[in-house]
Design an enzyme around this catalytic site. Structure first.
Site, mmCIF file in Angstrom:
data_model
loop_
_atom_site.group_PDB
_atom_site.id
_atom_site.type_symbol
_atom_site.label_atom_id
_atom_site.label_comp_id
_atom_site.label_asym_id
_atom_site.label_seq_id
_atom_site.Cartn_x
_atom_site.Cartn_y
_atom_site.Cartn_z
ATOM 1 N N GLY A 163 0.812 -1.203 0.000
ATOM 2 C CA GLY A 163 0.000 0.000 0.000
ATOM 3 C C GLY A 163 0.850 1.259 0.000
ATOM 4 O O GLY A 163 1.953 1.312 -0.553
ATOM 5 N N SER A 164 0.371 2.273 0.668
ATOM 6 C CA SER A 164 1.025 3.590 0.628
ATOM 7 C C SER A 164 2.336 3.656 1.384
ATOM 8 O O SER A 164 3.025 4.682 1.329
ATOM 9 C CB SER A 164 0.074 4.653 1.176
ATOM 10 O OG SER A 164 -1.090 4.739 0.381
ATOM 11 N N THR A 165 2.720 2.575 2.091
ATOM 12 C CA THR A 165 3.970 2.622 2.856
ATOM 13 C C THR A 165 5.196 2.737 1.945
ATOM 14 O O THR A 165 6.261 3.157 2.406
ATOM 15 C CB THR A 165 4.119 1.367 3.731
ATOM 16 O OG1 THR A 165 4.057 0.201 2.902
ATOM 17 C CG2 THR A 165 3.010 1.301 4.769
#
Length: 624
Positions: A325-327
């Site tokens: 994801g956005s990590t």
């Protein structure tokens, strides 16, 4: 009247004398043969039969070494050796195995499974005069019962041995691994001589990777035995060399705090020291008690673990493959500005979606109404998907997978975690090889926000944070801090694979741009994890993430309440702190936990508080 036959006494005397001489000659010849044979055996063949006699009387027996202990960074014992009593049978001293087993079952409880395992070990016995265990971990009452019935049980013994004991049980099983009974397949890949009297071997994790270091060197002793093979006395002894003790980077206090913070939720937490690569905590929840596996787990217990929906046997921290994801947005943003020709000032208008063509598919932002005009710093702070879609459309997929690879994704970079997974870093070559398809622009858009084909482990996410914290300097993630023997002798360690090259940017000043964006996530007015950073006594650089588990149709809105719990989004969070002099890099994933900012970020904040400030949030929460 017939004349009497007169006896010839002279003839009889000659006959008797001849017979006596012949008999004497025969006796002398037999006596000569006997004396000659005795001389041959006692004098000429003395050395040979003396050796054979000694071999029958004196035996060379192996003596197993003591397995090395394992400590945490503060000297707390994590893996111990404790005495355990087992009932064993010596084959050479029994006449009827079935009768012996039947008598044993009258005295102590023996299950059919234990008898079955015993029979397998009995027929696979490697050496003569070696006892075979029937049941382990006898109670004091059982030991006493067997002792008073020894006279009825020839060949049956109660023997003491040191077995592995893990005082912290399930808290450390996914970090340490465990030892178990050695099997025939494992015997084929180790030195038969060095494992001559060893019953246990490392099965997973640190215990497996450092098996050669922990095991030690076997010793030997010459023993005198009676005709039945029972040891009468020890004639000579060469002591075994005990295994080396290990000290890990792991902090058991931090490990237990982290475990409590996850509670009953499924997930994983990995924390590293960016300066050394030492793994400070490695938690995978739920876990299981490794002590069950040391002497052999029962079918019922193993079936319960294997069939559990929560997968306690699965090490999520190093083998769990999740959409990041956005990590990973700090890295894909770095790819855009350092290798894609864009600048940190590149601005995009976010209406809540992005389209490759006017009437094409809508790639939606997590914020339905959008973020308006954003540049890179604000795109990181607010996790604006549309900015990343736009930059991925402009630069293509190659800079993305190239830069992600530099930070360790798609490969195993750890040293002593043998079960670690490389996960998946998709690329044009990967997709062509595995899917027989080309790389599409939509694949680049998905990769830019950590979705699509990409999968990463929590260990890889924590490692990438350590590299960012070090501004490109690589450190190897590893559990062991040092290995030492009591006498101070050097300990040879397994060879490590080469580390990835340090990340060298075309524009080194961009490290600060990326870190500033991550600080804005935590301390900015509109940062997605600003609540988790409230009151922090240090500066945190972090990034939230939410990984989609099931697909959602174009016109549908995500509603967690309408989904089954196991279909809800995973919550992720990565961070390092303090920004000025990083001491900890952490990655958290809570399966089906929803938003990273609301679920995973608070866990990471408390882990960092515990390590940097010495605060135990689990104790604070319990107090009114």
């Amino acid at each position: 009247m017939a004349a009497e036959r007169l006896k010839d006494h002279s003839q009889e005397s000659r006959t008797f004398t001849a017979r006596a001489v012949i008999a004497l000659l025969i006796v002398l010849i037999m006596l000569g043969v006997l004396v000659g044979r005795l001389y041959y055996l006692q004098v000429l063949q003395y050395d040979r039969y003396n050796t054979l006699s000694d071999n029958n009387r004196v035996q060379l027996q192996p003596v197993a070494p003591t397995r090395g202990l394992i400590y945490d960074r503060n000297g707390v014992l994590l893996a111990d050796n404790r005495p355990s009593y087992s009932v064993t049978i010596l084959k050479e001293e029994i006449d009827d195995l079935e009768q012996t087993l039947a008598e044993l079952r009258k005295l102590i409880p023996l299950t059919d499974k234990e008898i079955e395992r015993f029979r397998k070990r009995y027929h696979q016995r490697r050496r003569p005069f070696t006892s075979v265990p029937v049941r382990f971990r006898l109670s004091q009452q059982e030991i006493a019962t067997l002792a008073v019935n020894y006279h009825q049980l020839p060949g049956v013994r109660v023997e003491a041995e040191l077995i592995r004991y893990y005082p912290y049980g399930a808290s450390l099983v996914h970090a340490l691994g465990y030892v178990g009974r050695i099997n025939e397949r494992e015997l084929q890949r180790v030195s038969e001589q060095n494992y001559a009297d060893t019953h246990y071997i490392g099965k997973l994790g640190v215990e497996k990777f450092y098996e050669d270091v922990l095991h030690g060197q076997v010793g030997h002793q010459k023993v005198e035995t009676n005709a039945r093979g029972r040891v009468m006395r020890v004639l000579e002894r060469t002591d075994p060399v005990p295994g080396a003790d290990l000290t890990l980077h792991l902090d058991i206090r931090l490990q237990q705090i982290t475990e409590k913070l996850l509670g009953d939720r499924r997930g994983a937490v990995v924390a590293l020291d960016p300066n050394t690569g030492g793994i400070l905590t490695l938690v995978s929840a739920p876990g299981y008690d490794p002590n069950l596996f040391v002497t052999g787990i029962s079918n019922e217990d193993y079936s319960a673990l294997r069939e559990s929906d929560d997968l306690p046997l699965f090490n999520r921290a190093i083998r769990g493959r999740y959409p990041p994801g956005s990590t990973i947005k700090p890295i894909t943003a770095l790819a855009a500005i350092d290798g894609g020709g864009l600048t940190p000032d590149y601005r995009v208008f976010d209406p809540g979606f992005y389209q490759l063509s006017k009437n094409g598919r809508k790639y939606r932002d997590w914020k339905r109404w959008g973020h308006g005009w954003v540049d890179m710093k604000h795109a990181l702070a607010q996790s604006c998907d549309v900015w990343f879609y736009s930059m991925a459309h402009k630069i293509g997929g190659e800079p993305l997978w190239n830069y992600l690879g530099k930070f360790g994704f798609g490969q195993v970079t750890s040293y002593d975690l043998p079960e670690a997974s490389p996960a998946i870093l998709p690329s044009h070559e990967w997709k062509k090889r595995t899917r027989k398809q080309g790389w599409y622009t939509g694949d680049s858009l998905n990769l830019s926000i950590g979705q699509g084909f990409m999968l990463a482990t929590p260990l890889q996410l924590a490692t990438s944070m350590a590299v960012i914290a070090n501004r490109g300097r690589w450190v190897r993630p590893q559990m062991m801090k040092s290995a030492h023997r009591p006498e101070g002798a050097p300990v040879p360690l397994p060879q490590a694979k080469p580390l990835p090259e340090d990340v060298t940017l075309n524009h080194p000043e961009y490290w600060q741009e990326i870190i500033d964006g991550m600080v804005e996530v935590m301390h900015g007015e509109r940062g997605t994890a600003r609540r988790a950073a409230l009151g922090a006594g240090y500066t945190i650089a972090g990034k939230t993430g939410t990984a989609q588990v099931v697909g959602i149709k174009q016109d549908e809105e995500y509603d967690a309440e309408k989904l089954a719990e196991r279909h809800r989004d995973h919550a992720l969070f990565v961070a390092f702190a303090p920004v000025e002099a990083p001491k900890i890099a952490v990655a958290v994933i809570v399966e089906n936990g929803g938003g990273g900012s609301s679920t995973a970020a608070p866990v990471a904040r408390q882990v960092m508080d515990a390590y940097l400030l010495g605060i135990d949030p689990t104790e604070t929460e319990e107090k009114p």
